[in-house]
Design a protein around this motif. Sequence first.
Motif, short mmCIF file in Angstrom:
data_model
loop_
_atom_site.label_atom_id
_atom_site.label_comp_id
_atom_site.label_asym_id
_atom_site.label_seq_id
_atom_site.Cartn_x
_atom_site.Cartn_y
_atom_site.Cartn_z
N VAL A 199 0.86 -1.17 0.00
CA VAL A 199 0.00 0.00 0.00
C VAL A 199 0.90 1.24 0.00
O VAL A 199 1.95 1.25 0.67
N ASP A 200 0.49 2.27 -0.74
CA ASP A 200 1.32 3.49 -0.78
C ASP A 200 0.58 4.71 -0.24
O ASP A 200 0.92 5.84 -0.58
N GLY A 201 -0.44 4.46 0.58
CA GLY A 201 -1.25 5.56 1.08
C GLY A 201 -2.60 5.56 0.40
O GLY A 201 -3.61 5.93 0.99
N VAL A 254 -7.87 0.85 3.47
CA VAL A 254 -6.87 1.82 3.01
C VAL A 254 -7.56 3.17 2.75
O VAL A 254 -7.04 4.23 3.13
N ALA A 255 -8.76 3.13 2.15
CA ALA A 255 -9.50 4.37 1.91
C ALA A 255 -9.90 5.02 3.24
O ALA A 255 -9.84 6.24 3.40
N ALA A 256 -10.28 4.18 4.21
CA ALA A 256 -10.69 4.70 5.53
C ALA A 256 -9.52 5.39 6.22
O ALA A 256 -9.69 6.46 6.80
N MET A 257 -8.35 4.78 6.16
CA MET A 257 -7.17 5.38 6.81
C MET A 257 -6.84 6.73 6.17
O MET A 257 -6.49 7.69 6.86
N LYS A 258 -7.00 6.80 4.86
CA LYS A 258 -6.74 8.07 4.17
C LYS A 258 -7.78 9.11 4.60
O LYS A 258 -7.44 10.25 4.94
N ALA A 259 -9.04 8.68 4.63
CA ALA A 259 -10.12 9.60 5.01
C ALA A 259 -9.95 10.08 6.45
O ALA A 259 -10.30 11.21 6.78
N GLU A 260 -9.38 9.23 7.30
CA GLU A 260 -9.17 9.60 8.71
C GLU A 260 -7.92 10.46 8.89
O GLU A 260 -7.54 10.79 10.02
#
Length: 426
Positions: A199-201, A254-260
């Motif tokens: 994963v790259d973010g 991964v989308a959730a971590m970015k959104a958070e």
Amino acid sequence: MKILVVGGGGREHALCWKIAASPLCERLFCTPGNAGIAQEADCVPIGAEDVEGQVAFAKGNAVDFVVVGPEAPLVAGLVDRLSDEGIKAFGPSAAAAMLEGSKGFVKDLCAKHGVPTAEYGRFVDAGSARSFIRETGVPVVIKADGLAAGKGVTVATSQAEAEAAIDAIMVEKKFGAAGDSLVIEEFLDGEEASFFALVDGETVLPLASAQDHKRVGDGETGPNTGGMGAYSPAPVMSPEMERRVMDEIVTPTVAAMKAEGQPYKGVLYAGLMITEEGPKLIEFNVRFGDPECQVLMPRLKSDLLPALMASADGVLANLDLRWHDEAAMTVVMAANGYPGSYEKGSEIRGLEAAAALDGVVVFHAGTKAGAGGTVLADGGRVLDVTATAPTVAEARARAYAAVDLIDWPEGFCRRDIGWRALEPEG
Ligand code: AMP
Ligand code: GLY
């Protein structure tokens, strides 16, 4: 480039073995490494958890890229500290490493973003945890919130066992501050499998699946360990199941971590239960599995290093990895007594004969060099005898043929690694 791999187990040996083969790697260091890793890298005795020691070494030796193997330095912020010093590293920030560092954080994230996982409750006092399980009944799974070296989980089949687990975590403080809070989960029934992705973010690049064996004894008996063997791919992870795991679990997380506001970079290891309703998350780890990494690396045909760098640089979308069309299996050889107390320092013979077999590589998990070129046991899990072959069955035959050439009376291994892959009905 100068590369530093942090850690000193079988996972780090497999990573060093693969990275040393990269044309981009001019010099390879490993901290602290072990006797096997010393064949691939310059080993430097700095503990993996000594964050400031690692940073000082990387700075002092003009290291271009750091690959962090274990979770503890990630959770302690090694990647953040390296980044402060302008040193690029593979792995998540401390904030993103919460995906492994706090089980409660993950459960709340899953609940908020609709990622399938076991129903749960979070508790900070033993009394309310006890009354919760009196209502829910057993079986139930009790987990210390923080890092507990894989030992903070109890699958309780009786009320007494559940209460004892709560007491061990919250009253006796067996896992220290990791047990300041706990998670109680619904018991999930099904087959376990692991799935790995880079994963790259933002972008997720699927790697491969694996299954490991956590119990110490044949037939899944005895206490839990760090893992007594693994194989890849996992037959239960059909292409359709992999798609579901990507679409329902990995990509949404991964989308959730970015959104958070905590974008995740590194390898995401999803521990899964394949239930009748579909895949459900058991836990995330923010690192490669050990010994799962030892079966992923020999299957990877492409150069690993550019992929790890693309994860750090946020450019994974441009990357494609190729895999050998072969299965791999690793059999862990551990010191007699493991996972209880065991002795260190016994001599291991026959390593060269084992490694000379076709398709075999022996990764070292816990060894040190002795006098006169000897190799001595220096840990609980000591060797990862690994083989590749067209099928899991053939990889298993090769791995055990290699095990049988290793002369180490002070060690043992399970003789049934891979049974799930060989008896899919069983
Ligand atoms: P963990 O450290 O979270 O991976 O848990 C260790 C082991 O406990 C897992 O590999 C599973 O075998 C088991 N386990 C954890 N959570 C559950 C659950 N909710 N249901 C069934 N088994 C579980
Ligand atoms: N083999 C299990 C783990 O690495 O967590």
